[in-house]
Design an enzyme around this catalytic site. Structure first.
Site, mmCIF file in Angstrom:
data_model
loop_
_atom_site.group_PDB
_atom_site.id
_atom_site.type_symbol
_atom_site.label_atom_id
_atom_site.label_comp_id
_atom_site.label_asym_id
_atom_site.label_seq_id
_atom_site.Cartn_x
_atom_site.Cartn_y
_atom_site.Cartn_z
ATOM 1 N N TYR A 60 0.840 -1.210 0.000
ATOM 2 C CA TYR A 60 0.000 0.000 0.000
ATOM 3 C C TYR A 60 0.871 1.255 0.000
ATOM 4 C CZ TYR A 60 -4.087 -2.952 0.983
ATOM 5 O OH TYR A 60 -5.093 -3.898 0.929
ATOM 6 N N PRO A 210 -16.368 -2.448 0.261
ATOM 7 C CA PRO A 210 -17.769 -2.818 0.522
ATOM 8 C C PRO A 210 -18.776 -1.912 -0.190
ATOM 9 C CG PRO A 210 -16.810 -1.726 2.442
ATOM 10 C CD PRO A 210 -15.680 -1.974 1.485
ATOM 11 N N GLY A 220 -13.925 -3.771 -12.109
ATOM 12 C CA GLY A 220 -14.432 -4.567 -13.230
ATOM 13 C C GLY A 220 -15.927 -4.427 -13.414
ATOM 14 N N THR A 224 -25.002 -2.249 -16.067
ATOM 15 C CA THR A 224 -25.476 -1.323 -17.094
ATOM 16 C C THR A 224 -26.140 -0.129 -16.401
ATOM 17 O OG1 THR A 224 -27.645 -2.340 -17.150
ATOM 18 C CG2 THR A 224 -25.983 -3.258 -18.660
HETATM 19 N N1 NAP Z 1 -7.255 -7.648 0.164
HETATM 20 C C1 NAP Z 1 -7.377 -6.977 -0.956
HETATM 21 O O1 NAP Z 1 -7.121 -7.493 -2.056
HETATM 22 C C2 NAP Z 1 -7.836 -5.551 -0.902
HETATM 23 C C3 NAP Z 1 -8.104 -4.840 -2.092
HETATM 24 C C4 NAP Z 1 -8.530 -3.509 -1.987
HETATM 25 C C5 NAP Z 1 -8.683 -2.925 -0.730
HETATM 26 N N2 NAP Z 1 -8.398 -3.634 0.399
HETATM 27 C C6 NAP Z 1 -8.583 -3.045 1.759
HETATM 28 O O2 NAP Z 1 -9.902 -2.547 1.814
HETATM 29 C C7 NAP Z 1 -9.888 -1.185 2.244
HETATM 30 C C8 NAP Z 1 -11.072 -0.459 1.653
HETATM 31 O O3 NAP Z 1 -10.967 -0.425 0.252
HETATM 32 P P1 NAP Z 1 -11.144 0.913 -0.554
HETATM 33 O O4 NAP Z 1 -10.322 1.950 0.108
HETATM 34 O O5 NAP Z 1 -10.896 0.654 -1.981
HETATM 35 O O6 NAP Z 1 -12.710 1.156 -0.441
HETATM 36 P P2 NAP Z 1 -13.581 2.233 0.322
HETATM 37 O O7 NAP Z 1 -13.382 2.188 1.755
HETATM 38 O O8 NAP Z 1 -14.942 1.907 -0.032
HETATM 39 O O9 NAP Z 1 -13.122 3.672 -0.235
HETATM 40 C C9 NAP Z 1 -12.803 3.858 -1.571
HETATM 41 C C10 NAP Z 1 -12.896 5.283 -2.014
HETATM 42 O O10 NAP Z 1 -14.262 5.634 -2.050
HETATM 43 C C11 NAP Z 1 -14.470 6.876 -1.432
HETATM 44 N N3 NAP Z 1 -15.630 6.720 -0.554
HETATM 45 C C12 NAP Z 1 -15.701 5.992 0.576
HETATM 46 N N4 NAP Z 1 -16.915 6.097 1.129
HETATM 47 C C13 NAP Z 1 -17.616 6.908 0.307
HETATM 48 C C14 NAP Z 1 -18.931 7.410 0.343
HETATM 49 N N5 NAP Z 1 -19.760 7.089 1.340
HETATM 50 N N6 NAP Z 1 -19.355 8.215 -0.655
HETATM 51 C C15 NAP Z 1 -18.509 8.549 -1.670
HETATM 52 N N7 NAP Z 1 -17.238 8.123 -1.739
HETATM 53 C C16 NAP Z 1 -16.793 7.310 -0.769
HETATM 54 C C17 NAP Z 1 -13.265 7.177 -0.587
HETATM 55 O O11 NAP Z 1 -12.977 8.571 -0.727
HETATM 56 P P3 NAP Z 1 -12.610 9.516 0.534
HETATM 57 O O12 NAP Z 1 -11.329 8.989 1.073
HETATM 58 O O13 NAP Z 1 -12.455 10.849 -0.115
HETATM 59 O O14 NAP Z 1 -13.742 9.483 1.517
HETATM 60 C C18 NAP Z 1 -12.177 6.286 -1.137
HETATM 61 O O15 NAP Z 1 -11.317 7.019 -1.972
HETATM 62 C C19 NAP Z 1 -8.505 -0.673 1.821
HETATM 63 O O16 NAP Z 1 -8.104 0.430 2.579
HETATM 64 C C20 NAP Z 1 -7.653 -1.893 2.086
HETATM 65 O O17 NAP Z 1 -7.306 -1.928 3.455
HETATM 66 C C21 NAP Z 1 -8.004 -4.939 0.333
#
Ligand code: NAP
Length: 302
Positions: A60, A210, A220, A224
């Site tokens: 990361y 999530p 991916g 639609t």
């Molecule tokens: N094991 C694996 O292969 C794998 C792969 C990917 C991720 N992960 C783990 O999963 C964690 C979460 O994944 P992620 O960071 O991609 O997903 P996320 O928590 O859903 O956040 C992704 C992006 O969406 C934005 N976001 C979050 N909540 C939002 C909302 N309510 N409305 C609008 N935009 C929103 C955030 O922007 P802001 O920051 O501006 O709020 C962030 O840039 C990662 O930090 C990592 O620890 C693991």
């Protein structure tokens, strides 16, 4: 914040994790000073909201996310005993391939510990399945990491049930988690036996991205415009019913599953980090769970 026991038996709970986990993949941003300040504020917001479990990986931010977290631990060493730190390895860069060899995994753990300013990881996960992995050798590497005190417990990420079964069969201790993508777009874990296996073996499924398909396009994306419209109409109906924000509905949908899914929240916005915890108090109905599944699928369940 509600807690969840990672691998609970009659006699012991191995880890008491907050039900929502804070994901540190974005905390270093573009590595500017301003982004790092924002990243630290995000961690502080997570701590204030009751998250005690922080998810990292060696890759990361090219290691910068662990280093930033390590700066915080250096400033406040007392924090270490009160939090759970997960890190992962197995994805090599330049050239990119997956690698579960003993030397690479142990070196990666050492590098993570140095960056994080800590002597141990609570949980160490294999990031993505290396199709060439030898279960006995990985189990042996885990044994040595445990004996050295550098890792307390182990888990996997993005593993299919057969891969979990294979690795578990070579290990003396339980795998505690399988960290997988689960969101309204990617429901493969519901269909391919992953969540069933988690329930059967007491493995906690941890959901990455999530909110994919709701707050932002999922990886991916194949939805639609018509799919998105149908899902958004149903989510908005439910948000109105439960008096919450649309994206909190999808967290409630994940939390409803009996496998005790723990979503990882990766937002760096303090208000969102806090607001995510409100999803834990939604009394989400069995029927609405199916309404949302049907909106996602575009056809009623038979
Ligand atoms: N094991 C694996 O292969 C794998 C792969 C990917 C991720 N992960 C783990 O999963 C964690 C979460 O994944 P992620 O960071 O991609 O997903 P996320 O928590 O859903 O956040 C992704 C992006 O969406 C934005 N976001 C979050 N909540 C939002 C909302 N309510 N409305 C609008 N935009 C929103 C955030 O922007 P802001 O920051 O501006 O709020 C962030 O840039 C990662 O930090 C990592 O620890 C693991």
């Amino acid at each position: 914040m509600k807690k969840i026991a990672l691998h609970k038996t009659d006699s012991q709970t191995l880890i008491d994790s907050s039900r929502l986990i804070y994901g540190c993949m974005r905390i270093s941003g573009d590595n500017t000073q301003a982004d790092k300040v924002k990243g630290k504020q995000a961690i502080e917001a997570a701590l204030a909201a009751g998250y005690n479990h922080f998810d990292h990986a060696d890759i990361y931010g090219g290691g910068q996310c662990e280093s930033l977290f390590g700066e915080l631990l250096k400033q406040t060493p007392s924090l270490r005993d009160n939090i759970i730190i997960t890190s992962k390895a197995g994805i090599r860069r330049n050239p990119q391939h997956y690698d579960f060899s003993h030397d690479y995994l142990t070196q990666s753990v050492d590098n993570s510990l140095t960056r994080l300013n800590t002597d141990y990881l609570d949980l160490f996960l294999l990031h993505r399945p290396d199709y060439l992995f030898n279960a006995e050798q990985v189990a042996d590497t885990f044994k040595q990491l445990k004996a050295s005190g550098k890792v307390k417990h182990f888990g996997v990420s993005n593993f299919k049930p057969s891969q979990v079964t294979l690795l578990q069969s070579a290990m003396d201790e339980p795998l505690l988690v399988n960290q997988i993508e689960i969101n309204i777009h990617n429901i493969s874990s519901l269909l391919d036996g992953t969540l069933d296996q988690c329930q059967q073996l007491g493995i906690t499924p941890i959901a990455w991205c999530p909110l994919g398909g709701v707050a932002y396009p999922a990886w991916g994306n194949t939805f639609t415009a018509a799919d998105e419209k149908r899902i958004s109409v149903e989510i908005n109906r439910q948000a109105e019913k439960y008096q919450c924000q649309a994206w909190q509905v999808i967290l409630a949908w994940l939390l409803k599953h009996p496998a005790n899914i723990s979503p990882i929240i990766g937002s760096t916005t303090p208000e969102r980090i806090q607001a995510a915890t409100e999803s834990l108090t939604i009394e989400y109905s069995h029927q609405d769970w199916y309404h949302l599944l049907e909106a996602r699928n575009g056809y009623p369940q038979p």
